[in-house]
Design a protein around this motif. Structure first.
Motif, PDB file in Angstrom:
ATOM      1  N   LEU A  29      76.053  62.284   5.357  1.00  0.00           N
ATOM      2  CA  LEU A  29      74.799  61.931   6.031  1.00  0.00           C
ATOM      3  C   LEU A  29      73.733  63.008   5.796  1.00  0.00           C
ATOM      4  CD1 LEU A  29      76.162  60.529   9.425  1.00  0.00           C
ATOM      5  CD2 LEU A  29      75.264  59.230   7.476  1.00  0.00           C
ATOM      6  N   ILE A  30      74.137  64.272   5.828  1.00  0.00           N
ATOM      7  CA  ILE A  30      73.187  65.361   5.558  1.00  0.00           C
ATOM      8  C   ILE A  30      72.683  65.270   4.120  1.00  0.00           C
ATOM      9  CG2 ILE A  30      72.956  67.868   5.329  1.00  0.00           C
ATOM     10  CD1 ILE A  30      74.972  68.116   7.656  1.00  0.00           C
ATOM     11  N   MET A  31      73.578  64.947   3.197  1.00  0.00           N
ATOM     12  CA  MET A  31      73.168  64.793   1.800  1.00  0.00           C
ATOM     13  C   MET A  31      72.161  63.654   1.646  1.00  0.00           C
ATOM     14  SD  MET A  31      76.728  65.356  -0.276  1.00  0.00           S
ATOM     15  CE  MET A  31      75.959  64.965  -1.843  1.00  0.00           C
ATOM     16  N   ALA A  32      72.349  62.583   2.399  1.00  0.00           N
ATOM     17  CA  ALA A  32      71.412  61.457   2.331  1.00  0.00           C
ATOM     18  C   ALA A  32      70.013  61.899   2.762  1.00  0.00           C
ATOM     19  CB  ALA A  32      71.909  60.305   3.209  1.00  0.00           C
ATOM     20  N   ILE A  33      69.936  62.774   3.769  1.00  0.00           N
ATOM     21  CA  ILE A  33      68.634  63.301   4.196  1.00  0.00           C
ATOM     22  C   ILE A  33      67.992  64.096   3.061  1.00  0.00           C
ATOM     23  CG2 ILE A  33      67.489  64.891   5.788  1.00  0.00           C
ATOM     24  CD1 ILE A  33      69.658  64.142   7.863  1.00  0.00           C
ATOM     25  N   GLY A  34      68.803  64.936   2.393  1.00  0.00           N
ATOM     26  CA  GLY A  34      68.281  65.705   1.267  1.00  0.00           C
ATOM     27  C   GLY A  34      67.787  64.821   0.140  1.00  0.00           C
ATOM     28  N   ALA A  35      68.534  63.752  -0.151  1.00  0.00           N
ATOM     29  CA  ALA A  35      68.145  62.847  -1.233  1.00  0.00           C
ATOM     30  C   ALA A  35      66.832  62.137  -0.921  1.00  0.00           C
ATOM     31  CB  ALA A  35      69.261  61.829  -1.492  1.00  0.00           C
ATOM     32  N   ILE A  36      66.665  61.700   0.326  1.00  0.00           N
ATOM     33  CA  ILE A  36      65.445  60.964   0.672  1.00  0.00           C
ATOM     34  C   ILE A  36      64.224  61.885   0.628  1.00  0.00           C
ATOM     35  CG2 ILE A  36      65.387  61.285   3.182  1.00  0.00           C
ATOM     36  CD1 ILE A  36      64.941  57.925   1.391  1.00  0.00           C
ATOM     37  N   LEU A  37      64.421  63.184   0.837  1.00  0.00           N
ATOM     38  CA  LEU A  37      63.301  64.122   0.768  1.00  0.00           C
ATOM     39  C   LEU A  37      62.767  64.287  -0.655  1.00  0.00           C
ATOM     40  CD1 LEU A  37      64.115  67.053   3.235  1.00  0.00           C
ATOM     41  CD2 LEU A  37      62.237  65.420   3.349  1.00  0.00           C
ATOM     42  N   PHE A  38      63.576  63.921  -1.642  1.00  0.00           N
ATOM     43  CA  PHE A  38      63.105  63.993  -3.020  1.00  0.00           C
ATOM     44  C   PHE A  38      61.947  63.027  -3.267  1.00  0.00           C
ATOM     45  CE2 PHE A  38      66.422  66.738  -4.439  1.00  0.00           C
ATOM     46  CZ  PHE A  38      66.004  67.202  -5.675  1.00  0.00           C
ATOM     47  N   ILE A  39      61.851  61.973  -2.471  1.00  0.00           N
ATOM     48  CA  ILE A  39      60.807  60.975  -2.697  1.00  0.00           C
ATOM     49  C   ILE A  39      59.418  61.547  -2.409  1.00  0.00           C
ATOM     50  CG2 ILE A  39      59.957  58.712  -1.996  1.00  0.00           C
ATOM     51  CD1 ILE A  39      62.949  57.959  -1.548  1.00  0.00           C
ATOM     52  N   PRO A  40      59.165  62.120  -1.199  1.00  0.00           N
ATOM     53  CA  PRO A  40      57.849  62.755  -1.014  1.00  0.00           C
ATOM     54  C   PRO A  40      57.639  63.959  -1.937  1.00  0.00           C
ATOM     55  CG  PRO A  40      59.288  63.204   0.867  1.00  0.00           C
ATOM     56  CD  PRO A  40      59.956  62.150   0.049  1.00  0.00           C
ATOM     57  N   ALA A  41      58.713  64.652  -2.266  1.00  0.00           N
ATOM     58  CA  ALA A  41      58.573  65.786  -3.190  1.00  0.00           C
ATOM     59  C   ALA A  41      58.082  65.303  -4.549  1.00  0.00           C
ATOM     60  CB  ALA A  41      59.900  66.520  -3.332  1.00  0.00           C
ATOM     61  N   ALA A  42      58.659  64.195  -5.045  1.00  0.00           N
ATOM     62  CA  ALA A  42      58.250  63.650  -6.339  1.00  0.00           C
ATOM     63  C   ALA A  42      56.819  63.108  -6.288  1.00  0.00           C
ATOM     64  CB  ALA A  42      59.211  62.546  -6.769  1.00  0.00           C
TER      65      ALA A  42
END
Length: 441
Positions: free
Chosen positions: A88-101
């Motif tokens: 679940l923590i990894m999923a949070i990290g992955a979704i943060l890549f979207i605003p970063a990109a």
């Protein structure tokens, strides 16, 4: 040690191996994506070589910061729930890549990588001792080698997928092509390139959430670690682990090992890019392919033909030899690649890049061999010992940065690989003597 007391009573090790194998695939997919992300973000965020390697620092430093807290979490919630929490923590990290990109903000990329690393920390802290303790101790390296095959299989696939999905048509983003554009045009081009990350990370987020649900409702048994280990001590305070030299020296062995593994896997694309290798984004796959070969040796030879300490000794010797090859090999000749796979149609690479890829073979059995040797005799201290070993992954944050500094400062990225020589020298010491120590002198 009576291993029946370490395994969940009444359960076969096959189902846990399958479930943990799926998790190890995720480890490999997320971890070895960094090798392709580094040259990609170097272009998108207009970084120098040292700045680009902050990718590895942000990702692996999470293991230092979060490993001990995660071991306390595991003691409270158990290994299975800990794995779910990690996903679940990894999923949070992955979704943060979207605003970063979408913003091309490098600091946001680094924050997302740190959160991904945090999730992986709890997964690694739970899954590695699980594999060690789920069966006989003497065959633990063989079981970890099987997990390594899955992990590095993902590492082999992900650069190819990333190259095909994200790195197509990169000629329009070369330094020469961008140099002739106006500042506004360059900003538009780089924003277009950065947004290519959005869709892949949406899929990754969904996959992590589904996997968390799968593990939560799977019949994965809980480990039953107790005091029955052969070197049981009445002191089960977490600080008692520091009285076990084989563990503390093993942490340092993993520190230098992960450092050289990340240098070999994550800088090969950057190094190949500097040499003008056209398919630089896929070069991590070369290192991973040789790691897979090394893991196959572990699966079929440990413990029947090769003991865990002998495997570690051989790994260190090969590491020293291949590092010398990287430092002094030819950047013009591709003789080694021609001999090994030139006939197959796989693109060949210069000899010095080939030696860097061959380090994958040398590195493969270090992790599987160190874990059972270092955890020997810890009993109820296993989760804390595992957390300390996981903290050794910090080598992947620090040593690549040291390499990046040396390469940038000297202007000679090839000779800067000398930093790996003392690392393999220490692994050789641990393989011959360090793992045998049971008290400090």
């Amino acid at each position: 040690m009576d291993t029946s007391l370490a395994r969940p009573a009444g359960h076969s090790s096959v189902l846990p191996m399958i479930i943990i194998g799926i998790l190890f695939f995720i480890f490999g997919f997320v971890t070895w994506l960094n090798g392709s992300l580094i040259p990609f973000l170097k272009i998108v965020c207009e970084l120098n070589e040292f700045q680009a390697l902050l990718v590895t620092f942000a990702f692996y430093i999470a293991y230092v910061v979060m490993a001990l807290p995660m071991s306390f979490v595991l003691n409270k919630v158990g290994y299975k729930n800990g794995m779910v929490l990690g996903l679940l923590i990894m999923a949070i990290g992955a979704i943060l890549f979207i605003p970063a990109a979408q913003t091309s903000h490098y600091a946001m990329f680094l924050a997302a990588l740190f959160i991904l690393g945090t999730g992986l920390t709890i997964l690694q802290t739970a899954s590695n001792p699980y594999i060690v303790c789920i069966g006989p101790r003497e065959s633990a390296a063989m079981r970890i080698s099987i997990m390594g095959l899955v992990n590095k299989g993902a590492g082999f696939v992900v650069p190819i997928i990333f190259t095909a999905w994200v790195l197509t048509g990169m000629e329009q983003f070369s330094a020469e092509a961008l140099a002739v554009l106006t500042a506004a045009e360059r900003t538009v081009q780089l924003a277009e390139l950065s947004n290519r990350l959005v869709t892949p990370y949406i899929y990754m987020t969904v996959a992590l959430l589904l996997l968390a649900a799968f593990v939560k409702f799977s019949p994965l048994p809980e480990l039953n670690l107790n005091d029955s280990d052969e070197t049981h001590t009445a002191n089960t305070s977490w600080t008692a682990v520091f009285s076990h030299p084989q563990l503390i020296l093993g942490v340092l062995a993993l520190f230098v090992y992960v450092g050289v593994e990340v240098i070999a896997g994550d800088t090969i694309g950057l190094y190949g890019q500097g040499l003008g290798v056209a398919h630089f984004g896929a070069l991590t796959s070369y290192t991973m392919a040789f790691m897979v070969l090394g893991y196959l040796v572990g699966v079929f030879c440990i413990p029947k033909y090769l003991s865990q300490d002998r495997a570690l000794q051989g790994s260190a010797v090969f590491g020293l030899l291949f590092t010398l090859g990287v430092m002094f090999g030819s950047t013009d000749s591709s003789l080694i690649a021609d001999i090994l796979f030139g006939w197959s149609g796989i693109p060949v690479v210069p000899d010095t890049v080939m030696f860097l890829a061959l380090l994958g073979f040398a590195n493969a059995l270090v992790w599987p061999a160190v874990w059972p040797l270092a955890l020997q005799g810890l009993g109820k201290l296993t989760s804390t010992g595992s957390a300390l070993l996981i903290m050794g992954i910090a080598g992947g944050a620090i040593l690549p940065m040291v390499y990046g500094y040396l390469a940038h400062d000297s202007g000679n990225s090839q000779f800067a690989y000398w930093i790996m020589l003392p690392c393999y020298g220490y692994i050789l010491f641990y393989a011959f003597k360090g793992h045998k120590l049971r008290q400090w002198r």
